[in-house]
Design a protein around this motif. Structure first.
Motif, mmCIF file in Angstrom:
data_model
loop_
_atom_site.group_PDB
_atom_site.id
_atom_site.type_symbol
_atom_site.label_atom_id
_atom_site.label_comp_id
_atom_site.label_asym_id
_atom_site.label_seq_id
_atom_site.Cartn_x
_atom_site.Cartn_y
_atom_site.Cartn_z
ATOM 1 N N LYS A 55 -4.698 9.092 -12.250
ATOM 2 C CA LYS A 55 -3.876 8.518 -13.333
ATOM 3 C C LYS A 55 -2.485 8.118 -12.843
ATOM 4 O O LYS A 55 -1.827 7.246 -13.396
ATOM 5 C CB LYS A 55 -3.737 9.538 -14.479
ATOM 6 C CG LYS A 55 -5.024 9.836 -15.220
ATOM 7 C CD LYS A 55 -4.830 9.843 -16.727
ATOM 8 C CE LYS A 55 -6.086 9.718 -17.565
ATOM 9 N NZ LYS A 55 -7.378 9.914 -16.964
ATOM 10 N N GLU A 56 -2.027 8.770 -11.753
ATOM 11 C CA GLU A 56 -0.696 8.461 -11.187
ATOM 12 C C GLU A 56 -0.645 7.060 -10.597
ATOM 13 O O GLU A 56 0.419 6.617 -10.160
ATOM 14 C CB GLU A 56 -0.313 9.452 -10.075
ATOM 15 C CG GLU A 56 -0.614 10.894 -10.310
ATOM 16 C CD GLU A 56 -2.027 11.269 -9.837
ATOM 17 O OE1 GLU A 56 -3.001 10.871 -10.515
ATOM 18 O OE2 GLU A 56 -2.147 11.955 -8.820
ATOM 19 N N SER A 57 -1.779 6.362 -10.567
ATOM 20 C CA SER A 57 -1.794 4.985 -10.047
ATOM 21 C C SER A 57 -0.989 4.041 -10.939
ATOM 22 O O SER A 57 -0.684 2.922 -10.545
ATOM 23 C CB SER A 57 -3.233 4.469 -9.952
ATOM 24 O OG SER A 57 -3.993 5.325 -9.161
ATOM 25 N N ILE A 69 -0.640 4.352 -4.491
ATOM 26 C CA ILE A 69 -1.917 3.811 -3.999
ATOM 27 C C ILE A 69 -1.830 3.545 -2.486
ATOM 28 O O ILE A 69 -2.740 3.897 -1.730
ATOM 29 C CB ILE A 69 -2.308 2.525 -4.769
ATOM 30 C CG1 ILE A 69 -2.428 2.839 -6.261
ATOM 31 C CG2 ILE A 69 -3.611 1.956 -4.229
ATOM 32 C CD1 ILE A 69 -2.653 1.625 -7.147
ATOM 33 N N ALA A 70 -0.704 2.949 -2.053
ATOM 34 C CA ALA A 70 -0.543 2.625 -0.626
ATOM 35 C C ALA A 70 -0.625 3.901 0.224
ATOM 36 O O ALA A 70 -1.261 3.906 1.289
ATOM 37 C CB ALA A 70 0.783 1.900 -0.396
ATOM 38 N N ALA A 71 0.013 4.982 -0.249
ATOM 39 C CA ALA A 71 0.023 6.238 0.531
ATOM 40 C C ALA A 71 -1.396 6.767 0.706
ATOM 41 O O ALA A 71 -1.712 7.375 1.734
ATOM 42 C CB ALA A 71 0.895 7.281 -0.173
ATOM 43 N N ILE A 72 -2.273 6.519 -0.272
ATOM 44 C CA ILE A 72 -3.670 6.981 -0.140
ATOM 45 C C ILE A 72 -4.463 6.038 0.771
ATOM 46 O O ILE A 72 -5.040 6.455 1.768
ATOM 47 C CB ILE A 72 -4.369 7.047 -1.530
ATOM 48 C CG1 ILE A 72 -3.654 8.038 -2.459
ATOM 49 C CG2 ILE A 72 -5.846 7.426 -1.361
ATOM 50 C CD1 ILE A 72 -4.209 8.076 -3.877
ATOM 51 N N VAL A 73 -4.459 4.735 0.421
ATOM 52 C CA VAL A 73 -5.432 3.844 1.077
ATOM 53 C C VAL A 73 -5.107 3.518 2.530
ATOM 54 O O VAL A 73 -6.017 3.292 3.327
ATOM 55 C CB VAL A 73 -5.642 2.532 0.279
ATOM 56 C CG1 VAL A 73 -6.198 2.818 -1.100
ATOM 57 C CG2 VAL A 73 -4.378 1.692 0.189
ATOM 58 N N ASN A 75 -4.060 5.463 4.642
ATOM 59 C CA ASN A 75 -4.317 6.640 5.478
ATOM 60 C C ASN A 75 -5.771 7.089 5.392
ATOM 61 O O ASN A 75 -6.111 8.168 5.854
ATOM 62 C CB ASN A 75 -3.379 7.780 5.063
ATOM 63 C CG ASN A 75 -1.938 7.468 5.416
ATOM 64 O OD1 ASN A 75 -1.632 7.252 6.580
ATOM 65 N ND2 ASN A 75 -1.075 7.367 4.421
ATOM 66 N N ASP A 76 -6.612 6.284 4.744
ATOM 67 C CA ASP A 76 -8.002 6.691 4.551
ATOM 68 C C ASP A 76 -8.873 5.433 4.430
ATOM 69 O O ASP A 76 -8.846 4.737 3.406
ATOM 70 C CB ASP A 76 -8.094 7.556 3.278
ATOM 71 C CG ASP A 76 -9.499 8.062 3.004
ATOM 72 O OD1 ASP A 76 -10.465 7.419 3.441
ATOM 73 O OD2 ASP A 76 -9.625 9.114 2.335
ATOM 74 N N ALA A 77 -9.627 5.152 5.471
ATOM 75 C CA ALA A 77 -10.417 3.911 5.541
ATOM 76 C C ALA A 77 -11.410 3.789 4.378
ATOM 77 O O ALA A 77 -11.620 2.690 3.846
ATOM 78 C CB ALA A 77 -11.154 3.839 6.870
ATOM 79 N N ASN A 78 -12.018 4.927 3.968
ATOM 80 C CA ASN A 78 -12.997 4.863 2.869
ATOM 81 C C ASN A 78 -12.334 4.492 1.553
ATOM 82 O O ASN A 78 -12.868 3.730 0.757
ATOM 83 C CB ASN A 78 -13.718 6.200 2.697
ATOM 84 C CG ASN A 78 -14.634 6.466 3.870
ATOM 85 O OD1 ASN A 78 -15.169 5.520 4.459
ATOM 86 N ND2 ASN A 78 -14.786 7.726 4.220
ATOM 87 N N LYS A 79 -11.145 5.043 1.339
ATOM 88 C CA LYS A 79 -10.413 4.746 0.089
ATOM 89 C C LYS A 79 -9.968 3.281 0.079
ATOM 90 O O LYS A 79 -9.980 2.626 -0.968
ATOM 91 C CB LYS A 79 -9.177 5.646 -0.039
ATOM 92 C CG LYS A 79 -9.511 7.110 -0.117
ATOM 93 C CD LYS A 79 -9.767 7.524 -1.541
ATOM 94 C CE LYS A 79 -9.940 9.033 -1.610
ATOM 95 N NZ LYS A 79 -10.238 9.555 -2.896
ATOM 96 N N GLU A 151 6.142 3.299 11.016
ATOM 97 C CA GLU A 151 4.810 3.917 10.912
ATOM 98 C C GLU A 151 4.048 3.351 9.720
ATOM 99 O O GLU A 151 2.845 3.102 9.788
ATOM 100 C CB GLU A 151 4.924 5.449 10.761
ATOM 101 C CG GLU A 151 5.325 6.188 12.015
ATOM 102 C CD GLU A 151 6.725 5.830 12.522
ATOM 103 O OE1 GLU A 151 7.639 5.612 11.675
ATOM 104 O OE2 GLU A 151 6.890 5.734 13.759
ATOM 105 N N GLN A 152 4.764 3.153 8.598
ATOM 106 C CA GLN A 152 4.087 2.620 7.399
ATOM 107 C C GLN A 152 3.584 1.190 7.643
ATOM 108 O O GLN A 152 2.504 0.820 7.205
ATOM 109 C CB GLN A 152 5.040 2.656 6.193
ATOM 110 C CG GLN A 152 5.214 4.064 5.631
ATOM 111 C CD GLN A 152 6.329 4.135 4.587
ATOM 112 O OE1 GLN A 152 7.417 3.604 4.780
ATOM 113 N NE2 GLN A 152 6.043 4.783 3.489
ATOM 114 N N VAL A 153 4.382 0.408 8.354
ATOM 115 C CA VAL A 153 3.956 -0.978 8.638
ATOM 116 C C VAL A 153 2.770 -0.955 9.610
ATOM 117 O O VAL A 153 1.773 -1.658 9.420
ATOM 118 C CB VAL A 153 5.119 -1.812 9.234
ATOM 119 C CG1 VAL A 153 4.681 -3.268 9.402
ATOM 120 C CG2 VAL A 153 6.359 -1.748 8.356
#
Ligand SMILES: CC(C)(COP(=O)(O)OP(=O)(O)OC[C@H]1O[C@@H](n2cnc3c(N)ncnc32)[C@H](O)[C@@H]1O)[C@@H](O)C(=O)NCCC(=O)NCCS
Ligand SMILES: Nc1ncnc2c1ncn2[C@@H]1O[C@H](COP(=O)(O)OP(=O)(O)OP(=O)(O)O)[C@@H](O)[C@H]1O
Length: 197
Positions: A55-57, A69-73, A75-79, A151-153
């Motif tokens: 819900k925090e999206s 959303i960026a912090a999740i996806v 860092n996780d190829a499946n997401k 690192e984020q880029v």
């Protein structure tokens, strides 16, 4: 009317190039911007995003929480694959609807998309342009534009196809570096597309 795809890695300058085409009167569909709009307005997509990323999206007033959303996806190829699976078909539909409203007198339009080649949508364009800039310049430009870390880029760069792979699929390249003139390259391509139509 010709459909021209335009892409490039993060920070390559594809939006900047599109702004130059716009000054020449060429309509541009910004897939990344539309993606973020429909992630707020399309109810099925909103539900899909909430189910997948929580819900925090979204903030309390319904705005997209990009950072969450960026912090999740990134860092996780499946997401990331899940997000792409949810969003890309909706963006393809939005593009088809947008094209329908373009007057027949317009010689060509541009579809700007970060993942033109990765998503396969380049196949629906008549020609495709790749914007290239050295990685170090891209990194510095995005750090400055978005106030993010290297690192984020790099996490996003790692999720994108390399320029070597993209060059094989592109019909034209634009070099957005410190030596080649962007405006001259755009004017040349513009003339070429006008002659093709
Ligand atoms: C993850 C989200 C929320 C991050 O938002 P944020 O405002 O930080 O970034 P923005 O959308 O402006 O994108 C900036 C750049 O990040 C890179 N990027 C964005 N999405 C992706 C992705 N799915 N895969 C790889 N790189 C991506 C691109 O280089 C893009 O130009 C947002 O990018 C998103 O919803 N992406 C999924 C939709 C998508 O795939 N868009 C790109 C093509 S339609
Ligand atoms: N030739 C240039 N000279 C100076 N700054 C530039 C140049 N080209 C682009 N920039 C700047 O670099 C940043 C990245 O450019 P732009 O937003 O066009 O890239 P993009 O490929 O669309 O990025 P993203 O993939 O993140 O959406 C912007 O702040 C832009 O103003």
């Amino acid at each position: 009317m010709l459909k021209i795809g335009i892409t490039g890695g993060i920070g390559s300058g594809k939006t900047t190039v599109c702004k130059v085409f716009e000054t020449l009167g060429i309509p541009v569909f910004y897939a990344d911007t539309v993606a973020k709009q429909i992630m707020i307005t399309d109810e099925i997509l909103v539900k899909g995003v909430k189910d997948a990323f929580g819900k925090e999206s979204y903030t309390n007033n319904g705005a997209l929480n990009n950072k969450h959303i960026a912090a999740i996806v990134f860092n996780d190829a499946n997401k990331l694959a899940k997000l792409n699976e949810l969003v890309h078909p909706a963006v393809f539909r939005a593009f088809d609807n947008w094209v329908k409203d373009i007057p027949a007198s317009v010689p060509f339009i541009l579809k700007e998309a970060a993942l033109l080649f990765e998503s396969g949508s380049y196949r629906m364009c008549d020609k495709n342009i790749l914007v290239i800039a050295p990685e170090e310049i891209r990194l510095q430009r995005v750090i400055q534009r978005d106030g993010v870390t290297a690192e984020q880029v790099k996490a996003r760069m790692d999720k994108q196809m390399s320029d070597e792979e993209k060059i094989k699929l592109a019909d034209y390249t634009i070099y957005n570096n410190e030596t080649d003139s962007l405006i001259i390259q755009v004017i040349r391509l513009n003339q070429m597309f006008l002659n093709m139509h």
